[in-house]
Design a protein around this motif. Structure first.
Motif, mmCIF file in Angstrom:
data_model
loop_
_atom_site.group_PDB
_atom_site.id
_atom_site.type_symbol
_atom_site.label_atom_id
_atom_site.label_comp_id
_atom_site.label_asym_id
_atom_site.label_seq_id
_atom_site.Cartn_x
_atom_site.Cartn_y
_atom_site.Cartn_z
ATOM 1 N N LYS A 102 43.555 36.621 47.402
ATOM 2 C CA LYS A 102 44.166 36.739 46.085
ATOM 3 C C LYS A 102 44.988 38.019 46.057
ATOM 4 C CE LYS A 102 43.113 36.414 41.162
ATOM 5 N NZ LYS A 102 42.035 36.332 40.143
ATOM 6 N N SER A 126 47.168 39.163 43.794
ATOM 7 C CA SER A 126 47.548 39.731 42.502
ATOM 8 C C SER A 126 46.309 39.781 41.617
ATOM 9 C CB SER A 126 48.643 38.892 41.834
ATOM 10 O OG SER A 126 48.178 37.579 41.575
ATOM 11 N N GLY A 131 44.916 39.486 37.906
ATOM 12 C CA GLY A 131 45.269 38.964 36.598
ATOM 13 C C GLY A 131 44.640 39.755 35.465
ATOM 14 N N LEU A 132 44.968 39.352 34.249
ATOM 15 C CA LEU A 132 44.475 40.045 33.060
ATOM 16 C C LEU A 132 42.954 39.984 32.975
ATOM 17 C CD1 LEU A 132 44.848 41.424 30.323
ATOM 18 C CD2 LEU A 132 45.250 39.177 29.314
ATOM 19 N N ASP A 142 40.777 39.628 35.340
ATOM 20 C CA ASP A 142 40.176 40.483 36.369
ATOM 21 C C ASP A 142 40.214 41.948 35.953
ATOM 22 O OD1 ASP A 142 39.624 38.349 38.046
ATOM 23 O OD2 ASP A 142 41.625 38.385 38.933
#
Length: 591
Positions: free
Chosen positions: A87, A89, A91-92, A94
Protein backbone atom coordinates in the motif's frame (compact mmCIF):
# COMPACT_ATOMS: atom_id res chain seq x y z
CA UNK A 1 -21.18 59.66 -14.16
CA UNK A 2 -18.55 60.91 -16.58
CA UNK A 3 -16.21 58.49 -18.45
CA UNK A 4 -13.28 59.95 -16.54
CA UNK A 5 -14.91 59.29 -13.16
CA UNK A 6 -15.85 55.75 -14.25
CA UNK A 7 -12.29 55.03 -15.38
CA UNK A 8 -10.83 56.40 -12.09
CA UNK A 9 -13.20 54.21 -10.05
CA UNK A 10 -12.25 51.09 -12.02
CA UNK A 11 -8.55 51.83 -11.65
CA UNK A 12 -9.00 52.31 -7.89
CA UNK A 13 -10.82 48.96 -7.60
CA UNK A 14 -8.14 47.34 -9.77
CA UNK A 15 -5.37 48.62 -7.51
CA UNK A 16 -7.27 47.45 -4.43
CA UNK A 17 -7.64 43.95 -5.88
CA UNK A 18 -4.21 43.70 -7.46
CA UNK A 19 -2.53 42.37 -4.35
CA UNK A 20 -5.09 39.65 -3.72
CA UNK A 21 -5.10 36.03 -4.78
CA UNK A 22 -2.95 35.68 -7.89
CA UNK A 23 0.74 36.49 -7.62
CA UNK A 24 2.57 38.30 -10.39
CA UNK A 25 5.22 36.18 -12.11
CA UNK A 26 8.44 37.19 -13.83
CA UNK A 27 9.58 35.34 -16.94
CA UNK A 28 13.29 34.59 -16.71
CA UNK A 29 15.97 32.75 -18.67
CA UNK A 30 19.04 31.32 -16.91
CA UNK A 31 22.21 31.08 -19.00
CA UNK A 32 25.10 28.80 -17.98
CA UNK A 33 27.91 26.82 -19.62
CA UNK A 34 26.49 23.53 -20.88
CA UNK A 35 28.85 21.47 -18.71
CA UNK A 36 27.22 23.10 -15.67
CA UNK A 37 23.62 22.36 -16.72
CA UNK A 38 23.30 19.74 -13.99
CA UNK A 39 24.35 22.23 -11.31
CA UNK A 40 21.82 24.79 -12.63
CA UNK A 41 19.03 22.24 -12.33
CA UNK A 42 20.11 21.49 -8.76
CA UNK A 43 19.99 25.20 -7.91
CA UNK A 44 16.53 25.57 -9.44
CA UNK A 45 15.26 22.51 -7.56
CA UNK A 46 16.59 23.94 -4.31
CA UNK A 47 14.85 27.27 -5.03
CA UNK A 48 11.53 25.32 -5.31
CA UNK A 49 9.45 28.18 -6.79
CA UNK A 50 10.87 28.04 -10.32
CA UNK A 51 8.23 27.02 -12.88
CA UNK A 52 9.80 25.95 -16.20
CA UNK A 53 8.36 27.13 -19.51
CA UNK A 54 6.24 24.55 -21.33
CA UNK A 55 7.43 25.26 -24.85
CA UNK A 56 9.44 22.61 -26.73
CA UNK A 57 13.12 22.72 -25.87
CA UNK A 58 16.31 20.90 -26.80
CA UNK A 59 17.20 18.23 -24.25
CA UNK A 60 20.65 18.25 -22.75
CA UNK A 61 22.23 14.80 -23.25
CA UNK A 62 23.65 14.58 -19.71
CA UNK A 63 20.38 15.65 -18.10
CA UNK A 64 18.43 13.30 -20.35
CA UNK A 65 20.66 10.41 -19.24
CA UNK A 66 19.98 11.25 -15.58
CA UNK A 67 16.26 11.47 -16.30
CA UNK A 68 16.36 8.04 -17.97
CA UNK A 69 18.15 6.57 -14.94
CA UNK A 70 15.54 8.05 -12.60
CA UNK A 71 12.71 6.70 -14.75
CA UNK A 72 14.26 3.23 -14.89
CA UNK A 73 14.64 3.20 -11.10
CA UNK A 74 11.04 4.29 -10.69
CA UNK A 75 9.78 1.53 -13.01
CA UNK A 76 11.76 -1.16 -11.17
CA UNK A 77 10.48 -0.11 -7.77
CA UNK A 78 6.92 0.48 -8.93
CA UNK A 79 6.83 -3.01 -10.43
CA UNK A 80 8.09 -4.53 -7.17
CA UNK A 81 5.55 -2.53 -5.13
CA UNK A 82 2.69 -3.72 -7.32
CA UNK A 83 3.88 -7.34 -7.28
CA UNK A 84 4.15 -7.30 -3.49
CA UNK A 85 0.81 -5.53 -3.05
CA UNK A 86 2.40 -2.79 -0.95
CA UNK A 87 0.00 0.00 0.00
CA UNK A 88 1.92 3.02 -1.30
CA UNK A 89 -0.42 5.75 -0.02
CA UNK A 90 -1.90 6.52 3.39
CA UNK A 91 -5.61 7.32 3.33
CA UNK A 92 -7.66 9.49 5.66
CA UNK A 93 -8.88 6.57 7.79
CA UNK A 94 -5.32 5.30 8.24
CA UNK A 95 -4.12 8.72 9.35
CA UNK A 96 -6.98 9.15 11.81
CA UNK A 97 -6.51 5.66 13.26
CA UNK A 98 -2.72 5.69 13.26
CA UNK A 99 -1.29 9.22 12.98
CA UNK A 100 2.30 8.02 13.37
CA UNK A 101 2.08 5.86 10.27
CA UNK A 102 3.38 8.62 7.99
CA UNK A 103 7.14 8.86 8.45
CA UNK A 104 9.15 11.41 6.53
CA UNK A 105 12.57 10.37 5.29
CA UNK A 106 15.31 12.74 4.21
CA UNK A 107 17.99 11.92 1.65
CA UNK A 108 20.91 14.29 1.16
CA UNK A 109 23.47 14.33 -1.63
CA UNK A 110 25.85 16.82 -3.19
CA UNK A 111 24.33 16.52 -6.67
CA UNK A 112 21.74 14.78 -8.81
CA UNK A 113 24.18 12.15 -10.06
CA UNK A 114 25.31 11.33 -6.52
CA UNK A 115 21.68 11.19 -5.38
CA UNK A 116 20.83 8.71 -8.13
CA UNK A 117 23.93 6.66 -7.27
CA UNK A 118 22.81 6.51 -3.67
CA UNK A 119 19.28 5.54 -4.64
CA UNK A 120 20.60 2.83 -6.97
CA UNK A 121 22.96 1.41 -4.37
CA UNK A 122 20.24 1.33 -1.72
CA UNK A 123 17.51 -0.10 -3.93
CA UNK A 124 19.59 -2.74 -5.78
CA UNK A 125 20.09 -5.28 -2.93
CA UNK A 126 16.50 -4.84 -1.83
CA UNK A 127 15.19 -5.32 -5.36
CA UNK A 128 17.45 -8.32 -5.89
CA UNK A 129 16.00 -9.97 -2.79
CA UNK A 130 12.43 -9.14 -3.82
CA UNK A 131 12.92 -10.27 -7.44
CA UNK A 132 14.57 -13.53 -6.39
CA UNK A 133 11.69 -14.30 -4.04
CA UNK A 134 9.11 -13.37 -6.68
CA UNK A 135 10.84 -15.57 -9.26
CA UNK A 136 11.02 -18.43 -6.76
CA UNK A 137 7.32 -18.01 -5.98
CA UNK A 138 6.53 -18.09 -9.69
CA UNK A 139 8.60 -21.24 -10.30
CA UNK A 140 7.13 -23.04 -7.29
CA UNK A 141 3.60 -21.99 -8.26
CA UNK A 142 3.97 -23.23 -11.84
CA UNK A 143 5.50 -26.54 -10.78
CA UNK A 144 2.92 -27.03 -8.05
CA UNK A 145 0.08 -26.39 -10.47
CA UNK A 146 1.49 -28.94 -12.93
CA UNK A 147 2.11 -31.63 -10.30
CA UNK A 148 -1.27 -31.11 -8.64
CA UNK A 149 -2.97 -31.67 -12.01
CA UNK A 150 -1.02 -34.89 -12.56
CA UNK A 151 -1.70 -36.04 -9.01
CA UNK A 152 -5.46 -35.51 -9.36
CA UNK A 153 -5.53 -37.28 -12.74
CA UNK A 154 -3.48 -40.29 -11.63
CA UNK A 155 -5.44 -40.53 -8.39
CA UNK A 156 -8.68 -40.57 -10.40
CA UNK A 157 -7.28 -43.34 -12.63
CA UNK A 158 -6.47 -45.30 -9.48
CA UNK A 159 -9.97 -44.71 -8.08
CA UNK A 160 -11.45 -46.00 -11.35
CA UNK A 161 -9.30 -49.12 -10.98
CA UNK A 162 -7.66 -48.61 -14.37
CA UNK A 163 -4.49 -50.63 -14.88
CA UNK A 164 -2.18 -48.62 -17.12
CA UNK A 165 0.15 -51.58 -17.57
CA UNK A 166 -2.74 -53.74 -18.74
CA UNK A 167 -3.92 -51.08 -21.22
CA UNK A 168 -0.48 -51.19 -22.84
CA UNK A 169 -0.73 -54.96 -23.43
CA UNK A 170 -3.97 -54.81 -25.43
CA UNK A 171 -3.17 -55.75 -29.05
CA UNK A 172 -6.48 -56.01 -30.91
CA UNK A 173 -7.73 -52.53 -29.99
CA UNK A 174 -6.26 -49.03 -29.95
CA UNK A 175 -6.61 -47.57 -26.45
CA UNK A 176 -5.99 -43.84 -25.74
CA UNK A 177 -6.02 -42.45 -22.20
CA UNK A 178 -5.82 -38.68 -21.94
CA UNK A 179 -7.31 -35.52 -20.46
CA UNK A 180 -8.72 -32.20 -21.71
CA UNK A 181 -10.65 -29.16 -20.54
CA UNK A 182 -13.93 -30.71 -21.69
CA UNK A 183 -14.89 -28.02 -24.21
CA UNK A 184 -13.93 -30.24 -27.16
CA UNK A 185 -15.97 -33.31 -26.14
CA UNK A 186 -18.82 -32.70 -28.59
CA UNK A 187 -16.41 -32.22 -31.51
CA UNK A 188 -14.44 -35.29 -30.41
CA UNK A 189 -17.56 -37.51 -30.45
CA UNK A 190 -18.56 -36.22 -33.90
CA UNK A 191 -15.09 -36.97 -35.27
CA UNK A 192 -14.81 -40.45 -33.71
CA UNK A 193 -18.20 -42.01 -34.39
CA UNK A 194 -16.72 -45.51 -34.60
CA UNK A 195 -14.89 -45.25 -31.28
CA UNK A 196 -16.06 -45.69 -27.70
CA UNK A 197 -15.44 -42.51 -25.64
CA UNK A 198 -15.68 -42.74 -21.85
CA UNK A 199 -15.30 -39.55 -19.76
CA UNK A 200 -14.91 -38.71 -16.06
CA UNK A 201 -14.65 -35.20 -14.51
CA UNK A 202 -11.58 -34.46 -12.37
CA UNK A 203 -11.48 -30.95 -10.72
CA UNK A 204 -11.12 -28.77 -13.79
CA UNK A 205 -10.25 -31.55 -16.23
CA UNK A 206 -12.03 -34.35 -18.02
CA UNK A 207 -10.37 -37.77 -18.05
CA UNK A 208 -10.95 -39.52 -21.41
CA UNK A 209 -10.67 -43.18 -22.37
CA UNK A 210 -11.03 -43.78 -26.13
CA UNK A 211 -11.21 -47.37 -27.45
CA UNK A 212 -11.24 -48.00 -31.21
CA UNK A 213 -10.24 -50.58 -33.80
CA UNK A 214 -6.55 -51.09 -34.30
CA UNK A 215 -6.89 -49.92 -37.90
CA UNK A 216 -8.33 -46.57 -36.78
CA UNK A 217 -5.59 -45.84 -34.25
CA UNK A 218 -3.82 -43.35 -36.53
CA UNK A 219 -7.08 -41.43 -37.06
CA UNK A 220 -7.71 -41.27 -33.29
CA UNK A 221 -4.20 -39.97 -32.61
CA UNK A 222 -4.56 -37.30 -35.27
CA UNK A 223 -7.99 -36.15 -33.99
CA UNK A 224 -7.01 -35.93 -30.32
CA UNK A 225 -3.82 -34.05 -31.21
CA UNK A 226 -5.76 -31.58 -33.36
CA UNK A 227 -8.29 -30.94 -30.57
CA UNK A 228 -5.60 -30.47 -27.93
CA UNK A 229 -6.33 -33.61 -25.93
CA UNK A 230 -3.16 -34.55 -24.06
CA UNK A 231 -2.18 -38.20 -23.45
CA UNK A 232 -1.94 -39.32 -19.85
CA UNK A 233 1.37 -41.04 -19.19
CA UNK A 234 3.57 -41.37 -16.15
CA UNK A 235 6.61 -39.05 -16.60
CA UNK A 236 9.92 -40.91 -16.90
CA UNK A 237 11.24 -39.42 -13.63
CA UNK A 238 8.51 -41.23 -11.66
CA UNK A 239 8.10 -44.98 -10.97
CA UNK A 240 6.32 -46.81 -13.79
CA UNK A 241 3.76 -48.35 -11.43
CA UNK A 242 0.73 -46.11 -10.90
CA UNK A 243 0.38 -46.46 -7.12
CA UNK A 244 4.04 -45.67 -6.54
CA UNK A 245 3.87 -42.67 -8.90
CA UNK A 246 0.74 -41.33 -7.14
CA UNK A 247 2.41 -41.69 -3.75
CA UNK A 248 5.56 -39.88 -4.89
CA UNK A 249 3.49 -37.12 -6.55
CA UNK A 250 1.53 -36.62 -3.35
CA UNK A 251 4.73 -36.25 -1.35
CA UNK A 252 6.14 -33.74 -3.83
CA UNK A 253 2.91 -31.71 -3.84
CA UNK A 254 2.97 -31.44 -0.05
CA UNK A 255 6.66 -30.47 -0.12
CA UNK A 256 6.01 -27.77 -2.75
CA UNK A 257 3.08 -26.41 -0.77
CA UNK A 258 5.32 -26.08 2.25
CA UNK A 259 7.98 -24.35 0.10
CA UNK A 260 5.34 -21.99 -1.32
CA UNK A 261 4.23 -21.09 2.21
CA UNK A 262 7.83 -20.38 3.21
CA UNK A 263 8.35 -18.13 0.20
CA UNK A 264 5.11 -16.27 0.95
CA UNK A 265 6.21 -15.84 4.56
CA UNK A 266 9.54 -14.39 3.39
CA UNK A 267 7.72 -11.96 1.07
CA UNK A 268 5.42 -10.90 3.92
CA UNK A 269 8.46 -10.24 6.09
CA UNK A 270 10.01 -8.13 3.32
CA UNK A 271 6.78 -6.12 3.00
CA UNK A 272 6.51 -5.64 6.76
CA UNK A 273 10.15 -4.64 7.10
CA UNK A 274 10.90 -2.72 3.91
CA UNK A 275 7.57 -1.43 2.49
CA UNK A 276 8.23 2.14 3.71
CA UNK A 277 11.74 2.00 2.25
CA UNK A 278 10.44 0.77 -1.11
CA UNK A 279 7.86 3.56 -1.29
CA UNK A 280 10.31 6.28 -0.20
CA UNK A 281 12.88 5.16 -2.77
CA UNK A 282 10.20 5.08 -5.46
CA UNK A 283 9.04 8.58 -4.54
CA UNK A 284 12.63 9.85 -4.55
CA UNK A 285 13.07 8.61 -8.11
CA UNK A 286 9.78 10.30 -9.05
CA UNK A 287 10.93 13.65 -7.65
CA UNK A 288 14.20 13.53 -9.61
CA UNK A 289 12.48 12.26 -12.78
CA UNK A 290 9.75 14.93 -12.72
CA UNK A 291 12.20 17.71 -11.93
CA UNK A 292 14.49 16.75 -14.81
CA UNK A 293 11.52 16.34 -17.16
CA UNK A 294 10.35 19.86 -16.32
CA UNK A 295 13.67 21.68 -15.99
CA UNK A 296 15.93 19.53 -18.15
CA UNK A 297 15.68 21.59 -21.31
CA UNK A 298 18.84 23.43 -22.19
CA UNK A 299 18.07 25.43 -25.32
CA UNK A 300 19.55 25.06 -28.78
CA UNK A 301 22.93 26.65 -28.08
CA UNK A 302 25.90 24.28 -28.35
CA UNK A 303 28.12 25.74 -25.64
CA UNK A 304 25.53 27.18 -23.27
CA UNK A 305 22.47 25.87 -21.49
CA UNK A 306 19.40 28.16 -21.63
CA UNK A 307 16.67 27.29 -19.12
CA UNK A 308 13.51 29.41 -19.34
CA UNK A 309 10.71 29.66 -16.83
CA UNK A 310 8.79 31.79 -14.33
CA UNK A 311 9.43 33.03 -10.81
CA UNK A 312 6.88 34.66 -8.41
CA UNK A 313 7.49 38.40 -8.36
CA UNK A 314 7.69 38.52 -4.56
CA UNK A 315 10.52 35.95 -4.63
CA UNK A 316 12.39 37.42 -7.58
CA UNK A 317 14.97 39.13 -5.33
CA UNK A 318 15.64 35.83 -3.55
CA UNK A 319 15.98 34.12 -6.93
CA UNK A 320 18.49 36.70 -8.10
CA UNK A 321 20.45 36.32 -4.85
CA UNK A 322 20.61 32.50 -4.96
CA UNK A 323 20.70 31.79 -8.71
CA UNK A 324 21.41 35.14 -10.33
CA UNK A 325 24.58 35.58 -8.28
CA UNK A 326 26.06 32.44 -9.94
CA UNK A 327 24.63 32.54 -13.48
CA UNK A 328 23.43 35.30 -15.82
CA UNK A 329 19.62 35.71 -15.59
CA UNK A 330 17.64 37.48 -18.32
CA UNK A 331 14.12 38.79 -17.78
CA UNK A 332 11.54 38.78 -20.58
CA UNK A 333 9.03 41.58 -21.18
CA UNK A 334 5.80 39.60 -21.64
CA UNK A 335 4.01 42.62 -23.11
CA UNK A 336 6.35 42.48 -26.12
CA UNK A 337 7.18 38.76 -26.24
CA UNK A 338 4.10 36.77 -25.27
CA UNK A 339 4.87 33.17 -26.21
CA UNK A 340 2.63 31.16 -23.92
CA UNK A 341 0.23 31.32 -21.02
CA UNK A 342 2.12 32.13 -17.83
CA UNK A 343 1.53 29.84 -14.82
CA UNK A 344 -0.74 30.87 -11.97
CA UNK A 345 0.76 31.38 -8.52
CA UNK A 346 -1.78 31.81 -5.71
CA UNK A 347 -0.74 33.79 -2.62
CA UNK A 348 -3.60 33.57 -0.16
CA UNK A 349 -2.96 33.83 3.61
CA UNK A 350 -3.17 30.68 5.72
CA UNK A 351 -6.72 31.42 6.91
CA UNK A 352 -8.02 31.63 3.34
CA UNK A 353 -5.81 28.98 1.75
CA UNK A 354 -8.13 26.02 2.61
CA UNK A 355 -10.83 27.56 0.43
CA UNK A 356 -8.58 27.21 -2.61
CA UNK A 357 -9.95 23.65 -2.69
CA UNK A 358 -13.41 25.09 -3.42
CA UNK A 359 -12.01 27.44 -6.07
CA UNK A 360 -10.14 24.59 -7.77
CA UNK A 361 -13.43 22.76 -8.35
CA UNK A 362 -14.15 25.38 -11.03
CA UNK A 363 -10.56 25.42 -12.28
CA UNK A 364 -7.42 27.43 -11.57
CA UNK A 365 -7.71 31.13 -12.53
CA UNK A 366 -5.26 32.36 -15.14
CA UNK A 367 -2.46 34.72 -14.16
CA UNK A 368 -4.40 37.68 -15.60
CA UNK A 369 -7.53 36.99 -13.56
CA UNK A 370 -8.39 37.76 -9.96
CA UNK A 371 -8.32 34.80 -7.63
CA UNK A 372 -11.87 34.54 -6.22
CA UNK A 373 -10.74 32.51 -3.20
CA UNK A 374 -10.98 35.39 -0.65
CA UNK A 375 -14.58 36.04 -1.72
CA UNK A 376 -15.39 32.33 -1.93
CA UNK A 377 -14.17 31.92 1.66
CA UNK A 378 -16.58 34.56 2.94
CA UNK A 379 -19.66 33.61 0.93
CA UNK A 380 -19.16 29.86 1.27
CA UNK A 381 -19.05 30.12 5.08
CA UNK A 382 -22.09 32.40 5.15
CA UNK A 383 -24.17 30.22 2.83
CA UNK A 384 -23.11 27.05 4.65
CA UNK A 385 -24.09 28.61 7.98
CA UNK A 386 -27.52 29.54 6.63
CA UNK A 387 -28.16 26.10 5.12
CA UNK A 388 -26.92 24.13 8.15
CA UNK A 389 -27.79 26.46 11.01
CA UNK A 390 -27.51 24.09 13.97
CA UNK A 391 -25.38 24.60 17.06
CA UNK A 392 -25.06 20.89 17.86
CA UNK A 393 -24.17 19.72 14.36
CA UNK A 394 -21.79 22.64 13.93
CA UNK A 395 -19.92 21.72 17.12
CA UNK A 396 -19.68 18.10 15.94
CA UNK A 397 -18.18 19.24 12.61
CA UNK A 398 -15.83 21.60 14.46
CA UNK A 399 -14.68 18.85 16.85
CA UNK A 400 -14.05 16.42 13.99
CA UNK A 401 -12.15 19.10 12.05
CA UNK A 402 -9.90 19.82 15.06
CA UNK A 403 -9.37 16.09 15.64
CA UNK A 404 -8.51 15.62 11.96
CA UNK A 405 -6.19 18.65 12.03
CA UNK A 406 -4.10 17.08 14.81
CA UNK A 407 -3.73 13.70 13.14
CA UNK A 408 -3.49 14.19 9.37
CA UNK A 409 -0.65 15.62 7.31
CA UNK A 410 -0.02 17.06 3.89
CA UNK A 411 -2.90 18.22 1.74
CA UNK A 412 -5.50 16.77 4.13
CA UNK A 413 -4.68 19.49 6.67
CA UNK A 414 -6.31 22.05 4.36
CA UNK A 415 -9.51 19.97 4.29
CA UNK A 416 -9.37 19.73 8.08
CA UNK A 417 -9.11 23.53 8.38
CA UNK A 418 -12.03 23.88 5.97
CA UNK A 419 -14.16 21.65 8.23
CA UNK A 420 -13.19 23.80 11.20
CA UNK A 421 -14.38 26.99 9.48
CA UNK A 422 -17.61 25.37 8.32
CA UNK A 423 -18.25 23.96 11.80
CA UNK A 424 -17.78 27.41 13.34
CA UNK A 425 -20.13 28.95 10.76
CA UNK A 426 -22.82 26.32 11.34
CA UNK A 427 -22.52 26.50 15.13
CA UNK A 428 -22.56 30.32 15.22
CA UNK A 429 -25.63 30.56 13.01
CA UNK A 430 -27.31 27.82 15.05
CA UNK A 431 -26.58 29.77 18.22
CA UNK A 432 -28.14 32.93 16.74
CA UNK A 433 -31.28 30.93 15.94
CA UNK A 434 -31.23 28.95 19.19
CA UNK A 435 -31.30 25.45 17.66
CA UNK A 436 -29.25 22.29 18.34
CA UNK A 437 -29.94 18.93 16.71
CA UNK A 438 -33.37 20.21 15.70
CA UNK A 439 -34.41 21.24 19.24
CA UNK A 440 -35.06 24.75 20.54
CA UNK A 441 -32.43 25.61 23.18
CA UNK A 442 -32.40 29.41 22.89
CA UNK A 443 -33.33 30.08 26.51
CA UNK A 444 -30.85 27.49 27.77
CA UNK A 445 -27.78 28.90 25.98
CA UNK A 446 -28.81 32.56 26.02
CA UNK A 447 -29.36 32.78 22.28
CA UNK A 448 -30.78 36.01 20.79
CA UNK A 449 -33.10 33.78 18.66
CA UNK A 450 -33.10 36.18 15.72
CA UNK A 451 -35.79 34.27 13.80
CA UNK A 452 -38.98 32.58 14.96
CA UNK A 453 -40.14 30.88 11.79
CA UNK A 454 -42.63 28.63 13.60
CA UNK A 455 -45.21 29.90 16.09
CA UNK A 456 -46.67 27.53 18.64
CA UNK A 457 -50.21 28.06 19.93
CA UNK A 458 -50.82 25.13 22.23
CA UNK A 459 -50.44 22.05 20.10
CA UNK A 460 -50.95 23.99 16.86
CA UNK A 461 -47.87 25.16 14.91
CA UNK A 462 -47.98 27.77 12.14
CA UNK A 463 -45.41 29.62 10.03
CA UNK A 464 -44.66 33.19 11.09
CA UNK A 465 -44.95 34.88 7.69
CA UNK A 466 -43.31 38.08 8.89
CA UNK A 467 -40.22 36.15 9.93
CA UNK A 468 -40.25 34.19 6.70
CA UNK A 469 -40.28 37.50 4.76
CA UNK A 470 -37.35 38.77 6.85
CA UNK A 471 -35.39 35.65 5.98
CA UNK A 472 -36.25 35.99 2.28
CA UNK A 473 -35.23 39.65 2.26
CA UNK A 474 -31.91 38.79 3.92
CA UNK A 475 -31.13 35.99 1.48
CA UNK A 476 -32.09 38.21 -1.50
CA UNK A 477 -29.79 40.97 -0.28
CA UNK A 478 -27.02 38.43 0.29
CA UNK A 479 -27.55 37.11 -3.24
CA UNK A 480 -27.38 40.66 -4.62
CA UNK A 481 -24.12 41.23 -2.78
CA UNK A 482 -22.77 37.94 -4.12
CA UNK A 483 -23.68 38.81 -7.71
CA UNK A 484 -22.31 42.31 -7.33
CA UNK A 485 -18.92 41.05 -6.16
CA UNK A 486 -18.87 38.56 -9.03
CA UNK A 487 -19.63 41.16 -11.68
CA UNK A 488 -17.17 43.66 -10.20
CA UNK A 489 -14.45 41.02 -10.41
CA UNK A 490 -15.49 40.29 -14.00
CA UNK A 491 -15.32 44.00 -14.90
CA UNK A 492 -11.86 44.32 -13.38
CA UNK A 493 -10.72 41.19 -15.21
CA UNK A 494 -11.76 42.52 -18.61
CA UNK A 495 -10.25 45.92 -17.78
CA UNK A 496 -6.92 44.31 -16.92
CA UNK A 497 -6.94 42.33 -20.16
CA UNK A 498 -7.45 45.51 -22.16
CA UNK A 499 -11.07 44.65 -23.04
CA UNK A 500 -12.35 48.00 -21.78
CA UNK A 501 -15.20 48.10 -24.28
CA UNK A 502 -16.45 44.71 -23.06
CA UNK A 503 -16.16 45.84 -19.43
CA UNK A 504 -18.03 49.13 -19.94
CA UNK A 505 -20.53 48.13 -22.63
CA UNK A 506 -21.48 44.62 -21.42
CA UNK A 507 -20.47 43.73 -17.88
CA UNK A 508 -21.22 47.09 -16.23
CA UNK A 509 -24.73 47.50 -17.72
CA UNK A 510 -25.50 43.87 -16.87
CA UNK A 511 -24.62 44.57 -13.24
CA UNK A 512 -26.71 47.76 -13.22
CA UNK A 513 -29.62 45.91 -14.81
CA UNK A 514 -29.73 43.57 -11.81
CA UNK A 515 -30.05 46.59 -9.49
CA UNK A 516 -32.77 48.18 -11.61
CA UNK A 517 -34.50 44.81 -11.74
CA UNK A 518 -34.60 44.75 -7.93
CA UNK A 519 -36.23 48.22 -7.98
CA UNK A 520 -38.76 46.92 -10.50
CA UNK A 521 -39.68 43.99 -8.22
CA UNK A 522 -39.98 46.23 -5.14
CA UNK A 523 -42.27 48.58 -7.04
CA UNK A 524 -44.32 45.62 -8.24
CA UNK A 525 -44.92 44.48 -4.65
CA UNK A 526 -45.53 48.07 -3.54
CA UNK A 527 -48.26 48.41 -6.18
CA UNK A 528 -50.00 45.28 -4.91
CA UNK A 529 -48.89 43.11 -7.83
CA UNK A 530 -50.24 45.47 -10.48
CA UNK A 531 -47.81 46.55 -13.20
CA UNK A 532 -49.93 49.53 -14.42
CA UNK A 533 -50.02 50.97 -10.88
CA UNK A 534 -46.25 50.80 -10.45
CA UNK A 535 -45.83 54.26 -11.94
CA UNK A 536 -48.93 55.74 -10.28
CA UNK A 537 -49.32 54.82 -6.62
CA UNK A 538 -47.25 56.71 -4.09
CA UNK A 539 -47.42 54.43 -1.05
CA UNK A 540 -44.00 53.33 0.28
CA UNK A 541 -42.32 50.44 -1.49
CA UNK A 542 -41.09 47.60 0.76
CA UNK A 543 -37.55 47.55 2.04
CA UNK A 544 -36.48 50.98 0.65
CA UNK A 545 -39.50 52.90 2.07
CA UNK A 546 -39.57 55.24 -0.95
CA UNK A 547 -42.64 56.13 -3.03
CA UNK A 548 -43.61 53.22 -5.25
CA UNK A 549 -44.00 55.38 -8.37
CA UNK A 550 -40.44 56.73 -7.91
CA UNK A 551 -38.98 53.25 -7.37
CA UNK A 552 -40.96 51.90 -10.35
CA UNK A 553 -39.80 54.73 -12.61
CA UNK A 554 -36.16 54.13 -11.70
CA UNK A 555 -36.55 50.38 -12.17
CA UNK A 556 -38.38 50.50 -15.52
CA UNK A 557 -36.39 53.23 -17.26
CA UNK A 558 -33.07 52.10 -15.77
CA UNK A 559 -33.64 48.54 -17.06
CA UNK A 560 -34.57 49.85 -20.53
CA UNK A 561 -31.45 52.03 -20.59
CA UNK A 562 -29.29 49.00 -19.71
CA UNK A 563 -30.93 46.93 -22.46
CA UNK A 564 -30.16 49.67 -24.99
CA UNK A 565 -26.55 49.84 -23.83
CA UNK A 566 -26.23 46.06 -24.13
CA UNK A 567 -27.62 46.17 -27.67
CA UNK A 568 -25.65 49.14 -29.04
CA UNK A 569 -22.76 49.40 -26.54
CA UNK A 570 -20.34 47.18 -28.46
CA UNK A 571 -20.93 49.14 -31.66
CA UNK A 572 -20.38 52.52 -29.92
CA UNK A 573 -17.34 51.21 -28.04
CA UNK A 574 -15.84 50.08 -31.35
CA UNK A 575 -16.30 53.55 -32.82
CA UNK A 576 -14.80 55.21 -29.73
CA UNK A 577 -11.85 52.74 -29.79
CA UNK A 578 -12.01 51.31 -26.23
CA UNK A 579 -13.41 48.13 -27.76
CA UNK A 580 -13.16 46.00 -30.90
CA UNK A 581 -14.91 47.28 -33.98
CA UNK A 582 -18.10 45.39 -34.74
CA UNK A 583 -21.09 45.88 -37.00
CA UNK A 584 -24.38 47.28 -35.74
CA UNK A 585 -26.19 44.02 -36.53
CA UNK A 586 -23.64 41.96 -34.59
CA UNK A 587 -23.81 44.34 -31.66
CA UNK A 588 -27.60 44.09 -31.48
CA UNK A 589 -27.50 40.31 -31.90
CA UNK A 590 -24.93 39.74 -29.16
CA UNK A 591 -26.70 42.20 -26.87
Amino acid sequence: MSPFTCRVNIVVVERFLKGLGVSEVVEVAVVAPRHRAEQVVEELMAFQDFHPAERQRHRDARLHELEHRAEAGFVRLQTAIQELGVKDSVGLIDMLANPGKVVQRELTAEGLAELLNRLDSESKPLLDTVNNLLQERKNVSEKLERLESLYRLFKKVGDLDLDLDYLKTIKKFHVFLGFSSGAELAELRRALTNSAVVESAVEGFVLLLIVSKKSEGEIVERVVKGLGVKPLAIPPEYPPRLKEAVKLLGEEVQSLKKTAEEVEEKLKNVVAKHSDQLVSLRDSYVIVKDALARIGGAGVLKSFALIEGYVPAERFDVFMHTVGSKYPVLTVDRAKHHHEEAPTSLKNPSLIKPFEKITMIQGLPSHREIDPTPYVSAFFCIFYGIMFADLGQGLVILAFGLFMLRRVSGDLKLWAKLLVFLGVSSAFTGFLLGEAFGFKIGDTVGSPQLLHLVEEHGEAKTFNMAEVQRLLVFTILLGVLHLTVGYVLSIVKYWREGEKGEALAVKLPTLLMYFFGIFFVLAFFGAGGSIPNMLVVSNPAPLVNLPTNLVGTVGVYGSLACVLVLMFGRYVAGLAHPGHKTSLVSSVGMG
